[in-house]
Design an enzyme around this catalytic site. Structure first.
Site, PDB file in Angstrom:
ATOM      1  CD1 TRP A 102      -2.242  -2.175   1.773  1.00  0.00           C
ATOM      2  CD2 TRP A 102      -2.956  -1.237  -0.132  1.00  0.00           C
ATOM      3  NE1 TRP A 102      -3.238  -2.961   1.241  1.00  0.00           N
ATOM      4  CE2 TRP A 102      -3.693  -2.423   0.092  1.00  0.00           C
ATOM      5  CE3 TRP A 102      -3.234  -0.479  -1.270  1.00  0.00           C
ATOM      6  CZ2 TRP A 102      -4.697  -2.871  -0.784  1.00  0.00           C
ATOM      7  CZ3 TRP A 102      -4.225  -0.916  -2.152  1.00  0.00           C
ATOM      8  CH2 TRP A 102      -4.943  -2.092  -1.908  1.00  0.00           C
ATOM      9  CG  ASP A 172      -3.577   3.914   3.920  1.00  0.00           C
ATOM     10  OD1 ASP A 172      -4.646   3.675   4.523  1.00  0.00           O
ATOM     11  OD2 ASP A 172      -3.245   3.331   2.867  1.00  0.00           O
ATOM     12  CE  LYS A 196      -8.981  -3.222   3.232  1.00  0.00           C
ATOM     13  NZ  LYS A 196      -8.011  -2.304   2.688  1.00  0.00           N
TER      14      LYS A 196
HETATM   15  C1  LIG Z   1      -7.398  -1.821   1.470  1.00  0.00           C
HETATM   16  C2  LIG Z   1      -6.354  -0.778   1.619  1.00  0.00           C
HETATM   17  C3  LIG Z   1      -6.193   0.246   0.674  1.00  0.00           C
HETATM   18  C4  LIG Z   1      -7.037   0.339  -0.563  1.00  0.00           C
HETATM   19  O1  LIG Z   1      -8.340   0.574  -0.219  1.00  0.00           O
HETATM   20  P1  LIG Z   1      -9.483   0.860  -1.309  1.00  0.00           P
HETATM   21  O2  LIG Z   1     -10.567   1.387  -0.458  1.00  0.00           O
HETATM   22  O3  LIG Z   1      -9.781  -0.454  -1.956  1.00  0.00           O
HETATM   23  O4  LIG Z   1      -8.962   1.842  -2.277  1.00  0.00           O
HETATM   24  C5  LIG Z   1      -5.220   1.199   0.909  1.00  0.00           C
HETATM   25  N1  LIG Z   1      -4.437   1.152   1.989  1.00  0.00           N
HETATM   26  C6  LIG Z   1      -4.562   0.181   2.914  1.00  0.00           C
HETATM   27  C7  LIG Z   1      -3.661   0.185   4.112  1.00  0.00           C
HETATM   28  C8  LIG Z   1      -5.526  -0.815   2.759  1.00  0.00           C
HETATM   29  O5  LIG Z   1      -5.647  -1.779   3.669  1.00  0.00           O
END
Ligand SMILES: *Cc1c(COP(=O)(O)O)cnc(C)c1O
Length: 360
Positions: A102, A172, A196
């Protein structure tokens, strides 16, 4: 059919109590004669739902008054672009930590809008740890410092908050937001896709310090401007109303269950069951450095990868699904967000024990 234990990394399990309440209110929300899905986002019922969700999130995370909470769409992936578009603010470069898949995507996207300085990387060891801050080459003139608090794929979590002085810290937190208390005031901006640890896919939450708004990279589309979202209470256009409603129910569930500090206790207990087992096992292994072992996503490998499919089958037979690891890591991955009850983790560890006895 009974509910199963869903170890998916995302979209992930939701608290059963939340799903049941949503079911009960699906057709007729609190006697108003319609579903939340059918409400005008400008009507008083829906406006109340969104305002309450925001207030509950502010309370749960102790978000200071000089921060905006935005309910956006486009996923965390869209934030990979929105962050540089909004936060470069005419500066020459931005600092990024590279701890996995990521981080890499965030870096690649930011490079479209300016120079990116990778302050440190754990790619040398296949992203199985996070570099200590003493190893970061921070630029005091950077526009911001970006890192991924929990690498969902690698299972690498950073439990300390980097010190970046006056340079805004951007995180993030897609896969560990609401899993343990954090000090929001240490951050310039936090973002997280909802699917998540918050609610359904289709909602992205951004928490941003007000003074960072309004200095866009030229040509930035209106919908990518945090200030537009902030000035319009996330209703410049139609927000993802139903996802926000479900997220609001999750916030209520968190409050009812003691808030984020109580969640952390349970999350630590759940993760400990698995890591303690892995540490004494001669058959299962964790690839992640001890100090970075994620509380949310736990990758582990079998001694013999040829047995992976058999393990997955045995898990499925006992009502445990979505344990297959990401292809870049291999083996298994157990995602155990807030909504995973400790019973699910106990069932997984019991299976691992038996599997090792049979095949070890
Ligand atoms: C799942 C995830 C993403 C991407 O998320 P989307 O909502 O599918 O764009 C980005 N960063 C992390 C840490 C993630 O777990």
């Amino acid at each position: 059919m009974d509910r199963i234990f869903n170890f998916s990394a995302g979209p992930a399990a939701l608290p059963q109590a939340v799903l049941e309440q949503a079911r009960d209110e699906l057709v007729n929300w609190q006697g108003c004669g319609m579903s939340v899905m059918e409400m005008s986002h400008r009507g008083k019922e829906y406006m109340g739902i969104q305002a309450e969700a925001e207030a509950d999130l502010r309370e749960l995370m102790n978000i200071p008054a000089n921060y905006k909470v935005l309910f956006l769409q486009g996923g965390a992936s869209m934030q990979f672009a929105m962050v540089p578009m909004n936060l470069f603010r005419g500066k020459a470069s931005a600092d990024y930590l590279n701890t996995g898949e990521w981080s890499k995507k965030a870096i690649k996207e930011a490079q479209k809008y300016g120079k990116v300085n990778v302050v440190a990387s754990s790619e040398d060891k296949n992203f199985t740890y996070a570099p200590a801050q003493s190893a970061w080459k921070l630029d005091p003139n950077a526009a911001y410092v970006h890192y991924t608090t929990n690498e969902t794929i690698g299972g690498v979590e950073i439990f300390w908050t980097p010190e970046t002085g006056n340079v805004p810290l951007v995180a993030d937190m897609s896969s560990d937001i609401l899993s343990r208390p954090i000090d929001v005031s240490k951050f310039g901006l936090i973002y997280a896709g909802a699917q998540k640890n918050i609610g359904p896919a289709g909602l992205t939450i951004v928490i941003v310090r007000e003074d960072l708004l309004g200095q866009l990279v030229p040509g930035t589309p209106t919908m990518f401007d945090y200030k537009i979202a902030a000035d319009n209470d996330s209703m410049y256009n139609t927000p993802s109303t139903y996802a926000i409603y479900i997220a609001g129910l999750v916030f209520k569930w968190l409050k009812k269950n003691g808030g984020i500090a109580a969640m952390e206790k349970v999350n630590r207990a759940k993760a400990k069951l698995i890591y303690d087992f892995l540490d004494q096992s001669k058959f299962f292994q964790s690839p992640v450095a001890v100090e970075n072992r994620s509380l949310m996503n736990i990758p582990f490998t079998l001694k013999d990868a040829a047995l992976d499919d058999e393990f997955l089958k045995a898990a499925k037979a006992r009502g445990m699904v979505q344990l297959k690891g990401h292809r870049s890591v291999g083996g298994m991955r157990a995602s155990i967000y807030n909504a995973m009850p400790i019973e699910g983790v106990q069932a997984l560890v019991a299976l691992m024990k038996e599997f090792e006895q049979q095949h070890g």
